[in-house]
Design a protein around this motif. Structure first.
Motif, PDB file in Angstrom:
ATOM      1  N   ALA A   1       0.853  -1.187   0.000  1.00  0.00           N
ATOM      2  CA  ALA A   1       0.000   0.000   0.000  1.00  0.00           C
ATOM      3  C   ALA A   1       0.887   1.235   0.000  1.00  0.00           C
ATOM      4  CB  ALA A   1      -0.915   0.010   1.218  1.00  0.00           C
ATOM      5  N   LEU A   2       0.659   2.116  -0.951  1.00  0.00           N
ATOM      6  CA  LEU A   2       1.341   3.406  -1.012  1.00  0.00           C
ATOM      7  C   LEU A   2       0.393   4.433  -0.394  1.00  0.00           C
ATOM      8  CD1 LEU A   2       3.080   4.882  -4.194  1.00  0.00           C
ATOM      9  CD2 LEU A   2       2.028   6.293  -2.438  1.00  0.00           C
ATOM     10  N   VAL A   3       0.831   5.096   0.662  1.00  0.00           N
ATOM     11  CA  VAL A   3      -0.043   5.958   1.460  1.00  0.00           C
ATOM     12  C   VAL A   3       0.443   7.396   1.379  1.00  0.00           C
ATOM     13  CG1 VAL A   3      -0.998   6.365   3.756  1.00  0.00           C
ATOM     14  CG2 VAL A   3      -0.516   4.023   3.014  1.00  0.00           C
ATOM     15  N   ILE A   4      -0.483   8.336   1.134  1.00  0.00           N
ATOM     16  CA  ILE A   4      -0.125   9.749   1.071  1.00  0.00           C
ATOM     17  C   ILE A   4      -1.113  10.579   1.884  1.00  0.00           C
ATOM     18  CG2 ILE A   4      -1.412  10.151  -1.086  1.00  0.00           C
ATOM     19  CD1 ILE A   4       0.895  12.128  -1.853  1.00  0.00           C
ATOM     20  N   HIS A   5      -0.578  11.579   2.547  1.00  0.00           N
ATOM     21  CA  HIS A   5      -1.308  12.480   3.440  1.00  0.00           C
ATOM     22  C   HIS A   5      -2.068  13.544   2.652  1.00  0.00           C
ATOM     23  CE1 HIS A   5       1.733  15.481   2.408  1.00  0.00           C
ATOM     24  NE2 HIS A   5       2.613  14.494   2.525  1.00  0.00           N
TER      25      HIS A   5
ATOM     26  N   ASP B   1     -10.647  19.068 -15.194  1.00  0.00           N
ATOM     27  CA  ASP B   1      -9.908  17.907 -15.675  1.00  0.00           C
ATOM     28  C   ASP B   1      -9.308  17.076 -14.545  1.00  0.00           C
ATOM     29  OD1 ASP B   1     -10.461  18.685 -18.276  1.00  0.00           O
ATOM     30  OD2 ASP B   1      -8.583  19.797 -18.501  1.00  0.00           O
ATOM     31  N   ILE B   2      -9.064  17.699 -13.387  1.00  0.00           N
ATOM     32  CA  ILE B   2      -8.401  16.985 -12.293  1.00  0.00           C
ATOM     33  C   ILE B   2      -9.344  16.700 -11.130  1.00  0.00           C
ATOM     34  CG2 ILE B   2      -6.160  17.967 -12.888  1.00  0.00           C
ATOM     35  CD1 ILE B   2      -6.499  19.915 -10.526  1.00  0.00           C
ATOM     36  N   ALA B   3     -10.596  17.082 -11.252  1.00  0.00           N
ATOM     37  CA  ALA B   3     -11.566  16.895 -10.170  1.00  0.00           C
ATOM     38  C   ALA B   3     -11.831  15.418  -9.930  1.00  0.00           C
ATOM     39  CB  ALA B   3     -12.868  17.615 -10.506  1.00  0.00           C
ATOM     40  N   PRO B   4     -11.968  14.996  -8.669  1.00  0.00           N
ATOM     41  CA  PRO B   4     -12.316  13.602  -8.386  1.00  0.00           C
ATOM     42  C   PRO B   4     -13.581  13.121  -9.092  1.00  0.00           C
ATOM     43  CG  PRO B   4     -11.454  14.606  -6.405  1.00  0.00           C
ATOM     44  CD  PRO B   4     -11.564  15.709  -7.430  1.00  0.00           C
ATOM     45  N   VAL B   5     -14.571  14.002  -9.295  1.00  0.00           N
ATOM     46  CA  VAL B   5     -15.778  13.566 -10.011  1.00  0.00           C
ATOM     47  C   VAL B   5     -15.467  13.238 -11.467  1.00  0.00           C
ATOM     48  CG1 VAL B   5     -17.486  14.720  -8.550  1.00  0.00           C
ATOM     49  CG2 VAL B   5     -16.404  15.986 -10.433  1.00  0.00           C
ATOM     50  N   THR B   6     -14.358  13.765 -11.985  1.00  0.00           N
ATOM     51  CA  THR B   6     -13.909  13.405 -13.329  1.00  0.00           C
ATOM     52  C   THR B   6     -13.041  12.154 -13.281  1.00  0.00           C
ATOM     53  OG1 THR B   6     -13.930  15.735 -14.009  1.00  0.00           O
ATOM     54  CG2 THR B   6     -12.656  14.212 -15.363  1.00  0.00           C
ATOM     55  N   SER B   7     -12.096  12.116 -12.330  1.00  0.00           N
ATOM     56  CA  SER B   7     -11.165  10.984 -12.242  1.00  0.00           C
ATOM     57  C   SER B   7     -11.889   9.667 -12.022  1.00  0.00           C
ATOM     58  CB  SER B   7     -10.165  11.214 -11.095  1.00  0.00           C
ATOM     59  OG  SER B   7      -9.400  12.378 -11.297  1.00  0.00           O
ATOM     60  N   ILE B   8     -12.916   9.688 -11.169  1.00  0.00           N
ATOM     61  CA  ILE B   8     -13.565   8.425 -10.787  1.00  0.00           C
ATOM     62  C   ILE B   8     -14.166   7.722 -11.994  1.00  0.00           C
ATOM     63  CG2 ILE B   8     -15.870   9.366 -10.309  1.00  0.00           C
ATOM     64  CD1 ILE B   8     -13.931   6.795  -8.169  1.00  0.00           C
ATOM     65  N   SER B   9     -14.574   8.459 -12.997  1.00  0.00           N
ATOM     66  CA  SER B   9     -15.201   7.848 -14.171  1.00  0.00           C
ATOM     67  C   SER B   9     -14.191   7.095 -15.033  1.00  0.00           C
ATOM     68  CB  SER B   9     -15.903   8.919 -15.012  1.00  0.00           C
ATOM     69  OG  SER B   9     -14.963   9.821 -15.568  1.00  0.00           O
TER      70      SER B   9
ATOM     71  N   ALA C   1     -11.950  10.865   2.579  1.00  0.00           N
ATOM     72  CA  ALA C   1     -12.400  12.257   2.702  1.00  0.00           C
ATOM     73  C   ALA C   1     -11.996  13.126   1.518  1.00  0.00           C
ATOM     74  CB  ALA C   1     -11.880  12.863   4.010  1.00  0.00           C
ATOM     75  N   ALA C   2     -12.172  12.613   0.317  1.00  0.00           N
ATOM     76  CA  ALA C   2     -11.883  13.413  -0.874  1.00  0.00           C
ATOM     77  C   ALA C   2     -12.966  14.459  -1.101  1.00  0.00           C
ATOM     78  CB  ALA C   2     -11.784  12.513  -2.105  1.00  0.00           C
TER      79      ALA C   2
ATOM     80  N   SER D   1      -7.868  13.353   1.797  1.00  0.00           N
ATOM     81  CA  SER D   1      -8.211  14.721   1.408  1.00  0.00           C
ATOM     82  C   SER D   1      -7.591  15.064   0.051  1.00  0.00           C
ATOM     83  CB  SER D   1      -7.799  15.696   2.503  1.00  0.00           C
ATOM     84  OG  SER D   1      -8.404  16.947   2.315  1.00  0.00           O
ATOM     85  N   VAL D   2      -6.678  16.038  -0.019  1.00  0.00           N
ATOM     86  CA  VAL D   2      -6.014  16.321  -1.292  1.00  0.00           C
ATOM     87  C   VAL D   2      -5.269  15.081  -1.770  1.00  0.00           C
ATOM     88  CG1 VAL D   2      -4.193  17.674  -2.411  1.00  0.00           C
ATOM     89  CG2 VAL D   2      -5.829  18.806  -0.916  1.00  0.00           C
ATOM     90  N   GLY D   3      -4.679  14.353  -0.837  1.00  0.00           N
ATOM     91  CA  GLY D   3      -4.031  13.097  -1.197  1.00  0.00           C
ATOM     92  C   GLY D   3      -5.012  12.089  -1.765  1.00  0.00           C
ATOM     93  N   ALA D   4      -6.254  12.112  -1.281  1.00  0.00           N
ATOM     94  CA  ALA D   4      -7.285  11.233  -1.831  1.00  0.00           C
ATOM     95  C   ALA D   4      -7.614  11.628  -3.267  1.00  0.00           C
ATOM     96  CB  ALA D   4      -8.540  11.293  -0.963  1.00  0.00           C
ATOM     97  N   GLY D   5      -7.759  12.927  -3.505  1.00  0.00           N
ATOM     98  CA  GLY D   5      -7.971  13.378  -4.874  1.00  0.00           C
ATOM     99  C   GLY D   5      -6.819  12.997  -5.777  1.00  0.00           C
TER     100      GLY D   5
END
Length: 312
Positions: free
Chosen positions: A73-77, A214-222, A173-174, A150-154
């Motif tokens: 697992a690669l983990v980022i804050h 282009d970088i929003a999580p609602v875009t990435s998830i698709s 918590a993205a 958060s930002v790391g989740a995005g």
């Protein structure tokens, strides 16, 4: 001519002041590590990973016990955080048989400074750390998951949306869209959206070199095809849980799951009350990585511990 010249100088000064204020106001605070994996009784190696722009990332590698190479697992804050703030999740992952790589993003923790950082630069750091981990003798390159807060989740969502070699993703918590997050931030600072806030958003897009859409999580998830778990605290006031629902609604398949749990943006409650949540998280990762490679021993599937209580 003199009036025109004075106006030109005044405009230039105002623009410089605006740029300085925006960069200073949005820059993360660098927080030193207050503890290491050793404080949790875990062995680890300090590693330095090359990333973009000839910078280096500081990271901790906690090897798995037993069989190697192991699933990893690669983990980022999140923004203003560091690897130490993600430590509470590590014992559960370690007990479940994972190697864990915790990285400090640029401008955070003990990693190199850069002229700025951003969600796309977090994703760049993830890409370089993932390339390093794929060559690490402790990690099975076929079974690597990304975990971010958060930002790391995005950023893990953005990184995974551009790759086919990630086995699973856990988003903690993205926010759904950078504009939504920044509008809340500006409102908290009592900055009117029109015209100042709008100008701030356009300037930030210019600086980071990416459109927010282009970088929003609602875009990435698709665009993500691997198993993905969206975890969000029901009492999160920094990023409302409704944003997790928006990300989930934008998915392109049932490989994306949403789990609303007790807790806020940074604190997911009393560890005694959430043993089931940490079991759910590690079971999700174990099952996803099992499908990507050889199965983990069944006796390592059940684990309990403190779920993450990070910052930002």
């Amino acid at each position: 001519m003199n009036a025109w010249f004075v106006a030109l100088i005044a405009t230039s000064v105002a623009l410089i002041a605006f740029r300085f204020a925006v960069r200073r106001g949005l820059a993360p605070t660098r927080v030193p590590h207050e503890r290491t994996p050793a404080d949790l009784g875990l062995g680890f190696d300090v590693v330095h990973i090359p990333t973009a722009r000839n910078k280096r990332l500081h990271a901790w590698l906690v090897p798995a016990e037993g069989v190697e190479p192991a699933p990893a697992a690669l983990v980022i804050h999140g923004w203003g955080g560091n690897a130490a703030m993600m430590l509470p999740i590590v014992p559960a992952l370690h007990a479940a048989g994972f190697a864990v790589l915790l990285i400090d993003a640029r401008c955070h923790g003990h990693s190199d400074e850069d002229d700025f950082t951003s969600l796309p630069r977090f994703a760049e750091d993830i890409d370089h750390a993932l390339a390093w981990l794929q060559q690490c003798k402790h990690a099975d390159p076929r079974r690597i998951a990304l975990v971010g807060h958060s930002v790391g989740a995005g950023a893990v969502l953005l990184a995974a949306s551009r790759r086919d070699d990630v086995s699973a993703v856990v988003s903690l918590a993205a926010f759904s869209h950078p504009v939504a997050m920044m509008r809340r931030f500006l409102a908290h600072k009592r900055v009117p959206f029109l015209p100042i806030g709008w100008l701030v958003l356009r300037y930030v897009e210019h600086v980071i070199g990416h459109r927010f859409d282009d970088i929003a999580p609602v875009t990435s998830i698709s665009r993500i095809r691997c198993p993905t778990l969206l975890v969000h605290g029901a009492e999160d006031t920094t990023v409302p849980p409704s944003e997790a629902a928006l990300i989930h609604a934008a998915r392109r398949g049932e490989h994306v799951r949403l789990r609303i749990i007790a807790g806020s943006h940074d604190d997911f409650g009393d560890p005694k009350d959430i043993a089931g949540e940490i079991v759910a998280l590690t079971t999700f990762l174990r099952d996803a990585l099992n499908r990507a490679g050889n199965a983990l021993p069944l006796e390592q599937s059940e684990t309990s511990g403190q779920i993450i209580s990070p910052r930002n």
